[in-house]
Write an enzyme that holds these catalytic residues in place. Sequence first.
Site, PDB file in Angstrom:
ATOM      1  N   TYR A   1       0.836  -1.206   0.000  1.00  0.00           N
ATOM      2  CA  TYR A   1       0.000   0.000   0.000  1.00  0.00           C
ATOM      3  C   TYR A   1       0.873   1.259   0.000  1.00  0.00           C
ATOM      4  O   TYR A   1       0.665   2.182  -0.803  1.00  0.00           O
ATOM      5  CB  TYR A   1      -0.909  -0.023   1.241  1.00  0.00           C
ATOM      6  CG  TYR A   1      -1.740   1.229   1.456  1.00  0.00           C
ATOM      7  CD1 TYR A   1      -2.888   1.461   0.706  1.00  0.00           C
ATOM      8  CD2 TYR A   1      -1.382   2.171   2.426  1.00  0.00           C
ATOM      9  CE1 TYR A   1      -3.657   2.605   0.915  1.00  0.00           C
ATOM     10  CE2 TYR A   1      -2.151   3.309   2.635  1.00  0.00           C
ATOM     11  CZ  TYR A   1      -3.286   3.521   1.881  1.00  0.00           C
ATOM     12  OH  TYR A   1      -4.042   4.649   2.082  1.00  0.00           O
TER      13      TYR A   1
HETATM   14  N1  LIG Z   1      -8.907   6.274   5.815  1.00  0.00           N
HETATM   15  C1  LIG Z   1      -7.748   6.884   6.029  1.00  0.00           C
HETATM   16  O1  LIG Z   1      -7.384   7.207   7.179  1.00  0.00           O
HETATM   17  C2  LIG Z   1      -6.858   7.224   4.858  1.00  0.00           C
HETATM   18  C3  LIG Z   1      -5.625   7.851   5.115  1.00  0.00           C
HETATM   19  C4  LIG Z   1      -4.815   8.200   4.041  1.00  0.00           C
HETATM   20  C5  LIG Z   1      -5.243   7.942   2.744  1.00  0.00           C
HETATM   21  N2  LIG Z   1      -6.445   7.329   2.518  1.00  0.00           N
HETATM   22  C6  LIG Z   1      -6.872   7.126   1.122  1.00  0.00           C
HETATM   23  O2  LIG Z   1      -8.101   7.791   0.913  1.00  0.00           O
HETATM   24  C7  LIG Z   1      -8.849   7.131  -0.122  1.00  0.00           C
HETATM   25  C8  LIG Z   1     -10.247   6.816   0.378  1.00  0.00           C
HETATM   26  O3  LIG Z   1     -10.100   5.955   1.495  1.00  0.00           O
HETATM   27  P1  LIG Z   1     -11.310   5.562   2.453  1.00  0.00           P
HETATM   28  O4  LIG Z   1     -10.739   5.525   3.813  1.00  0.00           O
HETATM   29  O5  LIG Z   1     -12.514   6.386   2.143  1.00  0.00           O
HETATM   30  O6  LIG Z   1     -11.510   4.044   1.963  1.00  0.00           O
HETATM   31  P2  LIG Z   1     -12.789   3.096   1.925  1.00  0.00           P
HETATM   32  O7  LIG Z   1     -13.791   3.511   2.910  1.00  0.00           O
HETATM   33  O8  LIG Z   1     -12.252   1.711   1.972  1.00  0.00           O
HETATM   34  O9  LIG Z   1     -13.364   3.388   0.439  1.00  0.00           O
HETATM   35  C9  LIG Z   1     -12.633   3.013  -0.689  1.00  0.00           C
HETATM   36  C10 LIG Z   1     -13.464   3.217  -1.926  1.00  0.00           C
HETATM   37  O10 LIG Z   1     -12.712   2.758  -3.063  1.00  0.00           O
HETATM   38  C11 LIG Z   1     -13.515   1.882  -3.832  1.00  0.00           C
HETATM   39  N3  LIG Z   1     -12.698   0.929  -4.566  1.00  0.00           N
HETATM   40  C12 LIG Z   1     -11.771   0.061  -4.065  1.00  0.00           C
HETATM   41  N4  LIG Z   1     -11.261  -0.676  -5.051  1.00  0.00           N
HETATM   42  C13 LIG Z   1     -11.858  -0.282  -6.207  1.00  0.00           C
HETATM   43  C14 LIG Z   1     -11.768  -0.685  -7.564  1.00  0.00           C
HETATM   44  N5  LIG Z   1     -10.946  -1.674  -7.970  1.00  0.00           N
HETATM   45  N6  LIG Z   1     -12.539  -0.058  -8.487  1.00  0.00           N
HETATM   46  C15 LIG Z   1     -13.384   0.930  -8.113  1.00  0.00           C
HETATM   47  N7  LIG Z   1     -13.520   1.355  -6.847  1.00  0.00           N
HETATM   48  C16 LIG Z   1     -12.765   0.742  -5.909  1.00  0.00           C
HETATM   49  C17 LIG Z   1     -14.435   1.223  -2.798  1.00  0.00           C
HETATM   50  O11 LIG Z   1     -15.636   0.728  -3.384  1.00  0.00           O
HETATM   51  P3  LIG Z   1     -15.859  -0.774  -3.876  1.00  0.00           P
HETATM   52  O12 LIG Z   1     -15.166  -1.671  -2.898  1.00  0.00           O
HETATM   53  O13 LIG Z   1     -17.338  -0.886  -3.900  1.00  0.00           O
HETATM   54  O14 LIG Z   1     -15.258  -0.838  -5.245  1.00  0.00           O
HETATM   55  C18 LIG Z   1     -14.758   2.410  -1.895  1.00  0.00           C
HETATM   56  O15 LIG Z   1     -15.801   3.166  -2.455  1.00  0.00           O
HETATM   57  C19 LIG Z   1      -8.028   5.887  -0.493  1.00  0.00           C
HETATM   58  O16 LIG Z   1      -7.262   6.141  -1.638  1.00  0.00           O
HETATM   59  C20 LIG Z   1      -7.136   5.686   0.720  1.00  0.00           C
HETATM   60  O17 LIG Z   1      -5.968   4.979   0.418  1.00  0.00           O
HETATM   61  C21 LIG Z   1      -7.258   6.959   3.538  1.00  0.00           C
END
Ligand SMILES: NC(=O)c1ccc[n+]([C@@H]2O[C@H](COP(=O)([O-])OP(=O)(O)OC[C@H]3O[C@@H](n4cnc5c(N)ncnc54)[C@H](OP(=O)(O)O)[C@@H]3O)[C@@H](O)[C@H]2O)c1
Length: 256
Positions: free
Chosen positions: A153
């Site tokens: 990741y």
């Molecule tokens: N949460 C944190 O603290 C944090 C910190 C730093 C960075 N981030 C980044 O912020 C972004 C959003 O994270 P989040 O925390 O909101 O994650 P999340 O709740 O797991 O949501 C991830 C989203 O990505 C979609 N997704 C995953 N694989 C996919 C694929 N192959 N095709 C299309 N859609 C896909 C998922 O939907 P489906 O599974 O339905 O496809 C879901 O809608 C990510 O890039 C993550 O790495 C998060």
Amino acid sequence: MKLQDKVAIITGGGRGLGRSVALAFGREGAKVVVAARTKETIDHVAVELRSLKKSVLAMPVDISDENQVDLLVQKTLKTFGTIDILVNNAGTRGPIGPICNVLLEEWEKTIKINLTATFLCSKAVLPVMMEKKKGKIINVATTMSLRPNLTPYCVAKAGVVHFSKQLAREVKNFNIQVNAIHPGVMDTQMQAEIRQAGVEAIGTDLFERIKEEGILHSPDEPAQLVVFLASKAADGITGDFLSFDDKEVKFLISQA
Ligand SMILES: NC(=O)c1ccc[n+]([C@@H]2O[C@H](COP(=O)([O-])OP(=O)(O)OC[C@H]3O[C@@H](n4cnc5c(N)ncnc54)[C@H](OP(=O)(O)O)[C@@H]3O)[C@@H](O)[C@H]2O)c1
């Protein structure tokens, strides 16, 4: 409104940060395309946006599949006529554990969804943006790029930051701004899954940081950083990596 009539594709728009960005963009007047694999979640966001009388297209897409990404762009053009903004938000945490235990398939899948898909979606929208000499691409990365036991990741997200800087230089003369962001530690499904792996797997600092900062923040907060970068107020910013935690960044957003 900051994004009046702008057409924006938001990957991973079904939950977490993507959903917050979709709703924030809608409130700012954008026509929103919500893309993720799970139809129920994107349909739910579409219902939320329509209840606010906003234009929305919900499209089930696996963004790591080039054909599906091309279809997403074609359908967006057919529905709304253009593309102004791409938010490469979709991501997956990948395997958690020592690198010697990571399977090749897990490594490849994590790189594909987090990094390769950012390339595929950008490649697919760029001809439209280059022709009209205007566009914004915002890539969601992380500052966590040195966390043991989360190597696929972190490597993928480090690649997203570098890809953003590279692309920004390449398309500068087309008036297209490309930036990466760190959204902070958000209360989302992905974050819950990472914390569930426990202190031993991912180290104490993440847990300490969450405790020090009080709570995990809502994704609605960093969504405002994405709105800012997508807006005219950020026309002068490109090739940057902005962290939501940064005081100067918070100030910029408050002034926009
Ligand atoms: N949460 C944190 O603290 C944090 C910190 C730093 C960075 N981030 C980044 O912020 C972004 C959003 O994270 P989040 O925390 O909101 O994650 P999340 O709740 O797991 O949501 C991830 C989203 O990505 C979609 N997704 C995953 N694989 C996919 C694929 N192959 N095709 C299309 N859609 C896909 C998922 O939907 P489906 O599974 O339905 O496809 C879901 O809608 C990510 O890039 C993550 O790495 C998060």
